[in-house]
Each structure stands twice: as structure tokens, then as C-alpha cells.
Design an enzyme around this catalytic site. Structure first.
Site, PDB file in Angstrom:
ATOM      1  N   THR A 126       0.849  -1.187   0.000  1.00  0.00           N
ATOM      2  CA  THR A 126       0.000   0.000   0.000  1.00  0.00           C
ATOM      3  C   THR A 126       0.883   1.234   0.000  1.00  0.00           C
ATOM      4  OG1 THR A 126      -1.675   1.224   1.218  1.00  0.00           O
ATOM      5  CG2 THR A 126      -0.259  -0.219   2.509  1.00  0.00           C
ATOM      6  N   HIS A 127       0.462   2.241  -0.768  1.00  0.00           N
ATOM      7  CA  HIS A 127       1.292   3.436  -0.959  1.00  0.00           C
ATOM      8  C   HIS A 127       0.418   4.682  -0.799  1.00  0.00           C
ATOM      9  CE1 HIS A 127       4.587   5.836  -2.510  1.00  0.00           C
ATOM     10  NE2 HIS A 127       3.718   6.460  -3.280  1.00  0.00           N
ATOM     11  N   ASP A 159       6.566  -5.437  -7.718  1.00  0.00           N
ATOM     12  CA  ASP A 159       7.534  -5.990  -8.666  1.00  0.00           C
ATOM     13  C   ASP A 159       8.919  -5.499  -8.250  1.00  0.00           C
ATOM     14  OD1 ASP A 159       7.732  -3.379  -9.535  1.00  0.00           O
ATOM     15  OD2 ASP A 159       6.791  -3.732 -11.484  1.00  0.00           O
ATOM     16  N   GLY A 161      10.619  -2.960  -9.040  1.00  0.00           N
ATOM     17  CA  GLY A 161      10.841  -1.518  -8.958  1.00  0.00           C
ATOM     18  C   GLY A 161      10.333  -0.920  -7.651  1.00  0.00           C
TER      19      GLY A 161
HETATM   20  C1  GRF Z   1       1.285   4.373   5.227  1.00  0.00           C
HETATM   21  O1  GRF Z   1       0.794   5.583   4.698  1.00  0.00           O
HETATM   22  C2  GRF Z   1       2.055   3.595   4.192  1.00  0.00           C
HETATM   23  O2  GRF Z   1       1.509   3.632   2.923  1.00  0.00           O
HETATM   24  C3  GRF Z   1       3.357   4.365   4.234  1.00  0.00           C
HETATM   25  O3  GRF Z   1       3.606   4.529   5.601  1.00  0.00           O
HETATM   26  C4  GRF Z   1       2.356   4.604   6.279  1.00  0.00           C
HETATM   27  C5  GRF Z   1       2.359   3.538   7.350  1.00  0.00           C
HETATM   28  O4  GRF Z   1       1.526   3.884   8.417  1.00  0.00           O
HETATM   29  N1  GRF Z   1       4.398   3.717   3.498  1.00  0.00           N
HETATM   30  P1  GRF Z   1       1.394   2.936   9.707  1.00  0.00           P
HETATM   31  O5  GRF Z   1       2.794   2.606  10.200  1.00  0.00           O
HETATM   32  O6  GRF Z   1       0.655   1.691   9.293  1.00  0.00           O
HETATM   33  O7  GRF Z   1       0.613   3.745  10.692  1.00  0.00           O
END
Ligand code: GRF
Length: 218
Positions: A126-127, A159, A161
Site C-alpha cells: 500500500t502506498h 515488482d 521496482g
Molecule cells: C502508510 O501511509 C504507508 O503507505 C506508508 O507509511 C504509512 C504507514 O503507516 N508507506 P502505519 O505505520 O501503518 O501507521
């Protein structure tokens, strides 16, 4: 969410690097048997983080695999793959009918996984941006600095990248005039938690097909 028969809960490992609020949402969802997924382990690239403490409080086994403990990045990747295999043995998942993947969810895990892990596991990440805009570790800051009016959250397959894998689901979040990086990130994370919980369920329990970059949920 999909409507498959969840007599078997499918094992997943969640990777974290920080506070683990996304992990907490997955733990809460998976407490309900109908969710169909069981978090059988939580891994991190650093010790002493709230994400690991959340897992421990929930009684989930944890492991830490730090890059600096290995001579090369490739050896760290091998060690990560071994840690994951210890938690999700291939024989175990092969015995579950209809399961063609060993799943890992990267939920706020801030390291790029390498070929040993990606050969053995399907990884969902998730991003906090609408990819392909603003990949990398500073997605929220960069969306604000760019002057974007809308950003959001993306769940995608991993992937080789950095945040380049096929997109599975996205949701938009408007940027407000007086947003700071923290206020915007908190609003994104509220959306991201729900998107990740739903998408993980749908793709892991019901499956997917892929044609080039296009992912279609079953
Ligand atoms: C999320 O927004 C994730 O996409 C990013 O860092 C955050 C993580 O939040 N890479 P948490 O540690 O789950 O509260």
C-alpha cells in the site's frame, strides 16, 4: 467484499516499519473469521517499533530482519525470504485448495524487497499516493510540494521496482489548502486502512487474473 466460502482462513504475513496502524486495521478485520485471512506472522526491518508491539499484543509471532546485519542487500533479501518461509511454509499453503500464492502484505514497510522474496511470495503493497504519481518514501510531502489538488492511496502488487507494480485498487483524497504533511497523511491513512483491508480480502480470498499490467479481481 467477495463471497467465497471461507471455511479455511488463508495465512498471510504482514511487514511493517513504523507505527503499524495499517497492521492494526488488518488485525481487527482478521479477528472476524468471515474475513478469511489469518495473520500468521509480522516482520519488520527494525526493532522497537509500535507495529511489532501491536502484533505482540495480538499474540502474533514476530521477526526482525535488519539490512545492516547482512554483508550485502542480496543476503538480507535471502534472509527475509527464509524468515517468511518459516512462517508460511510452501507445503502448508499448497495443501489449501485453490491457493496458488503465498501472500505477504507490505503495510508501511519501508524497504524494497528483492528477488528471493519476490520469487517465492506474492506481495501486496500500500502506498500513500495515486501511483504512478509520487512513488518512493516521501509521497505525501511531494504531492503537497507539487501543488496537487488530489492525492490518495494505491494498493498494488510488488515488482522489482519502487512502487511500480500493477495497480489493484486506488482511492482519491482531496488536498486541503491548509494541509500539512501530517494532516494530509493522517487523512490518507484513514482511507488507506479501509482500502487495504477490503482489497487484501478480495484479491487473496477470491483470486485475480493479470494481463500485462491490468489486474482483474475474480
Ligand atoms: C502508510 O501511509 C504507508 O503507505 C506508508 O507509511 C504509512 C504507514 O503507516 N508507506 P502505519 O505505520 O501503518 O501507521
Amino acid at each position: 467484499m467477495g463471497a467465497s466460502d471461507h471455511t479455511t482462513r488463508l495465512p498471510i504475513v504482514v511487514l511493517v516499519s513504523g507505527s503499524g496502524s495499517l497492521l492494526a486495521a488488518l488485525i481487527e478485520a482478521s479477528a472476524e473469521p468471515a474475513y478469511g485471512l489469518e495473520i500468521v506472522g509480522v516482520g519488520a526491518d527494525r526493532p522497537d517499533i509500535e507495529g511489532l508491539r501491536r502484533a505482540e499484543r495480538a499474540g502474533i509471532p514476530t521477526f526482525v530482519c535488519r539490512v545492516q546485519d547482512y554483508p550485502t542487500r542480496a543476503e538480507w533479501d535471502d534472509a527475509m525470504a527464509q524468515h517468511l518461509a518459516d512462517v508460511i511454509p510452501s507445503v502448508g499453503t499448497a495443501e489449501i485448495p485453490g491457493v496458488g500464492h503465498r501472500w505477504v502484505i507490505s503495510a508501511g514497510f519501508m524497504k524494497v524487497l528483492g528477488p528471493s522474496v519476490l520469487a517465492a511470495f506474492t506481495v501486496l503493497n500500500t502506498h500513500p499516493a495515486l501511483l504512478p504519481a509520487f512513488p518512493g518514501a516521501h509521497a505525501v510531502r511531494e504531492a503537497l510540494a507539487y501543488g496537487a489538488c488530489v492525492t490518495g492511496a494505491t494498493v498494488h502488487l510488488v515488482d522489482a521496482g519502487v512502487d511500480t507494480g500493477p495497480i489493484v485498487a486506488q482511492r482519491a483524497v482531496p488536498i486541503r489548502t491548509f494541509d500539512t504533511e501530517d494532516s494530509l497523511h493522517e487523512r490518507i491513512k484513514t482511507v488507506e486502512r479501509d482500502l487495504l483491508v477490503r482489497t487484501a480480502h478480495d484479491i487473496i480470498t477470491d483470486g485475480f487474473t493479470q494481463s500485462g499490467r491490468k489486474v482483474t479481481l475474480a
